[in-house]
Scaffold this motif. Sequence first.
Motif, PDB file in Angstrom:
ATOM      1  N   PHE A   1       0.372   3.826  -3.008  1.00 33.20           N
ATOM      2  CA  PHE A   1      -0.270   5.097  -2.684  1.00 33.20           C
ATOM      3  C   PHE A   1       0.712   6.239  -2.469  1.00 33.20           C
ATOM      4  O   PHE A   1       0.405   7.386  -2.825  1.00 33.20           O
ATOM      5  N   ARG A   2       1.852   5.986  -1.882  1.00 29.70           N
ATOM      6  CA  ARG A   2       2.783   7.055  -1.580  1.00 29.70           C
ATOM      7  C   ARG A   2       3.923   7.141  -2.608  1.00 29.70           C
ATOM      8  O   ARG A   2       4.098   8.170  -3.269  1.00 29.70           O
TER       9      ARG A   2
ATOM     10  N   HIS B   1     -11.291   2.009   1.015  1.00 32.15           N
ATOM     11  CA  HIS B   1     -11.606   1.176   2.178  1.00 32.15           C
ATOM     12  C   HIS B   1     -13.111   1.087   2.448  1.00 32.15           C
ATOM     13  O   HIS B   1     -13.530   0.343   3.336  1.00 32.15           O
TER      14      HIS B   1
ATOM     15  N   ASN C   1      -9.676   6.524   7.625  1.00 30.57           N
ATOM     16  CA  ASN C   1      -8.656   6.012   6.712  1.00 30.57           C
ATOM     17  C   ASN C   1      -8.056   7.129   5.870  1.00 30.57           C
ATOM     18  O   ASN C   1      -6.863   7.091   5.534  1.00 30.57           O
TER      19      ASN C   1
ATOM     20  N   HIS D   1       2.740   2.148   9.220  1.00 26.07           N
ATOM     21  CA  HIS D   1       1.602   1.365   8.729  1.00 26.07           C
ATOM     22  C   HIS D   1       1.649  -0.061   9.277  1.00 26.07           C
ATOM     23  O   HIS D   1       0.638  -0.599   9.740  1.00 26.07           O
TER      24      HIS D   1
ATOM     25  N   GLY E   1      -4.268   8.238   5.536  1.00 25.67           N
ATOM     26  CA  GLY E   1      -3.524   8.558   4.325  1.00 25.67           C
ATOM     27  C   GLY E   1      -2.685   9.809   4.495  1.00 25.67           C
ATOM     28  O   GLY E   1      -1.553   9.888   3.997  1.00 25.67           O
TER      29      GLY E   1
ATOM     30  N   GLU F   1       0.827  -1.208   0.000  1.00 23.04           N
ATOM     31  CA  GLU F   1       0.000   0.000   0.000  1.00 23.04           C
ATOM     32  C   GLU F   1       0.861   1.259   0.000  1.00 23.04           C
ATOM     33  O   GLU F   1       0.530   2.243  -0.674  1.00 23.04           O
ATOM     34  N   GLU F   2       1.949   1.255   0.746  1.00 28.60           N
ATOM     35  CA  GLU F   2       2.818   2.434   0.768  1.00 28.60           C
ATOM     36  C   GLU F   2       3.513   2.638  -0.575  1.00 28.60           C
ATOM     37  O   GLU F   2       3.700   3.771  -1.030  1.00 28.60           O
TER      38      GLU F   2
ATOM     39  N   PHE G   1      -7.489   7.062  -0.584  1.00 33.27           N
ATOM     40  CA  PHE G   1      -7.124   5.998   0.358  1.00 33.27           C
ATOM     41  C   PHE G   1      -8.304   5.676   1.270  1.00 33.27           C
ATOM     42  O   PHE G   1      -8.570   4.511   1.570  1.00 33.27           O
TER      43      PHE G   1
ATOM     44  N   THR H   1      -4.723  11.921  -2.692  1.00 39.29           N
ATOM     45  CA  THR H   1      -4.371  10.516  -2.412  1.00 39.29           C
ATOM     46  C   THR H   1      -4.960  10.059  -1.084  1.00 39.29           C
ATOM     47  O   THR H   1      -5.338   8.890  -0.946  1.00 39.29           O
ATOM     48  N   SER H   2      -5.067  10.956  -0.126  1.00 40.43           N
ATOM     49  CA  SER H   2      -5.631  10.593   1.175  1.00 40.43           C
ATOM     50  C   SER H   2      -7.135  10.344   1.077  1.00 40.43           C
ATOM     51  O   SER H   2      -7.655   9.397   1.675  1.00 40.43           O
TER      52      SER H   2
END
Length: 227
Positions: free
Chosen positions: A78-79, A108, A122, A146, A126, A74-75, A104, A100-101
């Motif tokens: 997403f990051r 979910h 969630n 995380h 993010g 996920e990191e 994220f 992106t947050s």
Amino acid sequence: MKKENKWKMLLSPVIFDRYSKSDIFVGLGITTFAMAGIFITSLFFGLIEITNVGFDARMIGYYTGLIFLSAGYEELIFRCILLTILIKVLKKSWIALLITSIYFGYVHLDNDYATVLSAVSNGIGGIMYGLAFLFTRKIWLPWALHFAWNYLQAPILGFPVSGFEVQGIISLKLLDHSWLSGGFYGPEGGIVGISFRFVVIGLVVFWIKKSRGKVKKKIIEQDYIPA
């Protein structure tokens, strides 16, 4: 741009620098502290009850590997990839972080027992991980944050994690299923969990100031280039 420089830039977020080792240990410590705080707060307010304590080495080994890989995945997505691409396209780190947050949090919503409040939580998560990435320009601090958040939450303390029930060393009975505790979604779906997300953000900022001397101004600048 020379080919070797291009590859160096692309791989920069996963290459160790002089801070990376410390970032990993501090990241693990920050979210371990936060999740312990969630657990103690939940006990104090009667949101949970401990029903059993037992250790299954095979189960712990399985969840250690699973959470380690899922947090890293996920990191990375997403990051390291999505956030970095959006910064380069939009030229504003804070806008890219917000987008992106929100996304994220949105992804979910498909989880069992998800609510609007859990999606907001969630999304704040993010921001939590996204800031750790932007401040360090590396995957290691957000990955550690995380991993420890999910690992302490589920296989150690026995909370559900994002709607998934996990057998923990501590077995819990959930006595509250409201917006306060997060219920079957897990503490990250309730106000208690959200409160400690802000604690994590504060500790991340404190660590960056302590280790780097200041919080990088590039968080609000447009010339984001991985170092």
